[in-house]
Each structure stands twice: as C-alpha cells, then as structure tokens.
Design a protein around this motif. Structure first.
Motif, PDB file in Angstrom:
ATOM      1  N   UNK A  48     -41.980 -43.456   5.740  1.00 46.91           N
ATOM      2  CA  UNK A  48     -41.065 -44.568   5.948  1.00 46.91           C
ATOM      3  C   UNK A  48     -39.643 -44.185   5.582  1.00 46.91           C
ATOM      4  N   UNK A  49     -39.493 -43.402   4.514  1.00 49.92           N
ATOM      5  CA  UNK A  49     -38.151 -42.963   4.124  1.00 49.92           C
ATOM      6  C   UNK A  49     -37.549 -42.072   5.199  1.00 49.92           C
ATOM      7  N   UNK A  50     -38.362 -41.182   5.753  1.00 52.04           N
ATOM      8  CA  UNK A  50     -37.868 -40.325   6.832  1.00 52.04           C
ATOM      9  C   UNK A  50     -37.519 -41.141   8.066  1.00 52.04           C
ATOM     10  N   UNK A  51     -38.296 -42.162   8.349  1.00 54.20           N
ATOM     11  CA  UNK A  51     -38.021 -43.012   9.505  1.00 54.20           C
ATOM     12  C   UNK A  51     -36.687 -43.749   9.341  1.00 54.20           C
ATOM     13  N   UNK A  52     -36.479 -44.321   8.130  1.00 53.29           N
ATOM     14  CA  UNK A  52     -35.225 -45.043   7.883  1.00 53.29           C
ATOM     15  C   UNK A  52     -34.041 -44.093   7.935  1.00 53.29           C
ATOM     16  N   UNK A  53     -34.194 -42.905   7.313  1.00 51.01           N
ATOM     17  CA  UNK A  53     -33.105 -41.928   7.333  1.00 51.01           C
ATOM     18  C   UNK A  53     -32.782 -41.478   8.748  1.00 51.01           C
ATOM     19  N   UNK A  54     -33.807 -41.385   9.599  1.00 54.49           N
ATOM     20  CA  UNK A  54     -33.559 -40.997  10.982  1.00 54.49           C
ATOM     21  C   UNK A  54     -32.876 -42.074  11.791  1.00 54.49           C
ATOM     22  N   UNK A  55     -33.051 -43.347  11.382  1.00 51.31           N
ATOM     23  CA  UNK A  55     -32.436 -44.459  12.104  1.00 51.31           C
ATOM     24  C   UNK A  55     -31.020 -44.753  11.639  1.00 51.31           C
ATOM     25  N   UNK A  56     -30.626 -44.290  10.465  1.00 56.74           N
ATOM     26  CA  UNK A  56     -29.311 -44.614   9.934  1.00 56.74           C
ATOM     27  C   UNK A  56     -28.173 -44.122  10.830  1.00 56.74           C
ATOM     28  N   UNK A  57     -28.206 -42.874  11.341  1.00 54.22           N
ATOM     29  CA  UNK A  57     -27.093 -42.449  12.215  1.00 54.22           C
ATOM     30  C   UNK A  57     -26.922 -43.328  13.447  1.00 54.22           C
ATOM     31  N   UNK A  58     -28.025 -43.716  14.082  1.00 56.81           N
ATOM     32  CA  UNK A  58     -27.916 -44.575  15.258  1.00 56.81           C
ATOM     33  C   UNK A  58     -27.377 -45.951  14.882  1.00 56.81           C
TER      34      UNK A  58
END
Length: 222
Positions: A48-58
């Motif tokens: 979940x942390x990786x998912x959120x971190x991946x969505x932050x730039x967008x």
C-alpha cells in the motif's frame, strides 16, 4: 495468493525468512489468519505504501494542471478589473496605478507564480465587494457551515437508519417502493433543487426554520 496457498507454502516461507517451520509465531497460519500472514510475509504490508508513493507524482501533476486551468479561466473573463474598480471617469494614470497595485502589469507567468504562491500560504486575496481579506470572511462563516453540515449529516444518518430498519422489520411492498423512490430522488435531484424545495417546505409552507441567515437575524426567525 490465497490463504490456502500461503498455508501450503508455509515451510518454504519459513525457510526464506529464517524461521523454524514449527515456530509458535506461525501458529496463526494453521488457522488461515490473514492478519498473521500479513505480519510474517515480507512485502505484503509495504504494498500500500508503494502504491501511494507511485500515485503521488500523478496527483501533483493533476493539481498543477488544475491550478493552470483555474488561473486561465479567471484571466479569460471579459473586462478589465482595474477599470471596473477605478470607475468609468477614472484617468489613465489612476487605472495604471490600480493595475500596478494588483500586479496586472506583470507578465502572465509572473502573475501565475504570485497567485499560486499566495494560494499555498492561504492568502486568497481581498474582496472589493464585501471588504476585508477573503480568508477572514471564509473563517467567519466556517462555524455556521460546520453546524449546517453536521446537522445535515446527523439527519441523513438518522433517517437512513430508521428507514432501513423499517424496511427490514416491516417488509411491506409499498414501504419498500417509497424508500427506493426517496433514495432515487435524493441521488437524481441536484443539490440546488433539493435545497430550494426544502426551503419552500420548511420556511414557507411550514415556517419552522429560517429561509436564510442565522437566528436571531435570520428571516422568519422568532
């Protein structure tokens, strides 16, 4: 993988993690406990942390594009704000002074940077109609807004619970149809239409609530 597959592969996971196959901390796997599995299998809790971190730039890009769109729409509104503030009889020097005080004589990129910087520090500008800072005006009405929103939420929760329990305890076809109709109307009707209808009912037909304002200054308030 499913819980059953994880349980079947317990020994392999134990060896990879350096834990004995009969370690007591893995006893929850025998019961298929998802919580225990998440605690012991590496990487499951971090997904979940990786998912959120991946969505932050967008998300940052979307906010940036939205800010440009809002700024552009405000600049595309016809008319000159400086001329509107100065009045029709103002001299060119007075209009130029107002434009300079508002920063309208700067380039468009410079105006955008100034605007977005003020927004980030919650400086929303000054209202020339009501007078005073817009942030102060927003904060002044925040209490009443919170009371109104909280009351609406409480009323919606109470009504939904009462109607849901009534449909379950008293399963009548007509009652179910009425509840479904109310649910459909609440979703289909826009908020401004629902608001006008509620004002018409509870402030005009049944004058128990003020149609506007806050008592004792609100209309129809006693």
């Amino acid at each position: 993988a499913t819980v059953e597959r994880v349980v079947l592969d317990r020994d392999r996971c134990c060896r990879a993690a350096g834990i004995g196959g009969r370690d007591r901390s893995w006893s929850g796997l025998d019961k298929g406990s998802p919580a225990t599995i998440r605690q012991h299998i590496p990487g499951v809790g971090d997904s979940m942390i990786r998912y959120i971190a991946g969505r932050l730039p967008s998300a940052v890009v979307v906010l940036f594009l939205a800010s440009i769109l809002i700024f552009s729409v405000m600049r595309l509104v016809p008319g000159d704000p400086a001329l509107a503030l100065a009045g029709p009889d103002a001299t060119p020097e007075a209009i130029a002074a107002i434009r300079h005080s508002l920063g309208l004589d700067k380039s468009i990129p410079a105006q955008y940077l100034t605007w977005i910087g003020d927004v980030l520090i919650l400086d929303l500008g000054r209202s020339f109609v009501l007078g005073g800072q817009i942030s102060d005006l927003v904060l002044a009405g925040l209490g009443n807004t919170a009371v109104l929103a909280g009351s609406a939420l409480l009323l919606a929760v109470v009504l939904s619970l009462v109607l849901s329990v009534a449909v379950v305890v008293w399963p009548k076809k007509w009652l179910t149809s009425v509840v479904n109709l109310l649910n459909t109307l609440s979703v289909a009707l826009p908020n401004f239409v629902t608001g006008v209808l509620l004002v018409l009912v509870f402030a005009v037909l049944i004058p128990v609530l003020p149609s506007g304002g806050v008592p004792p200054g609100g209309h129809l308030a006693r």
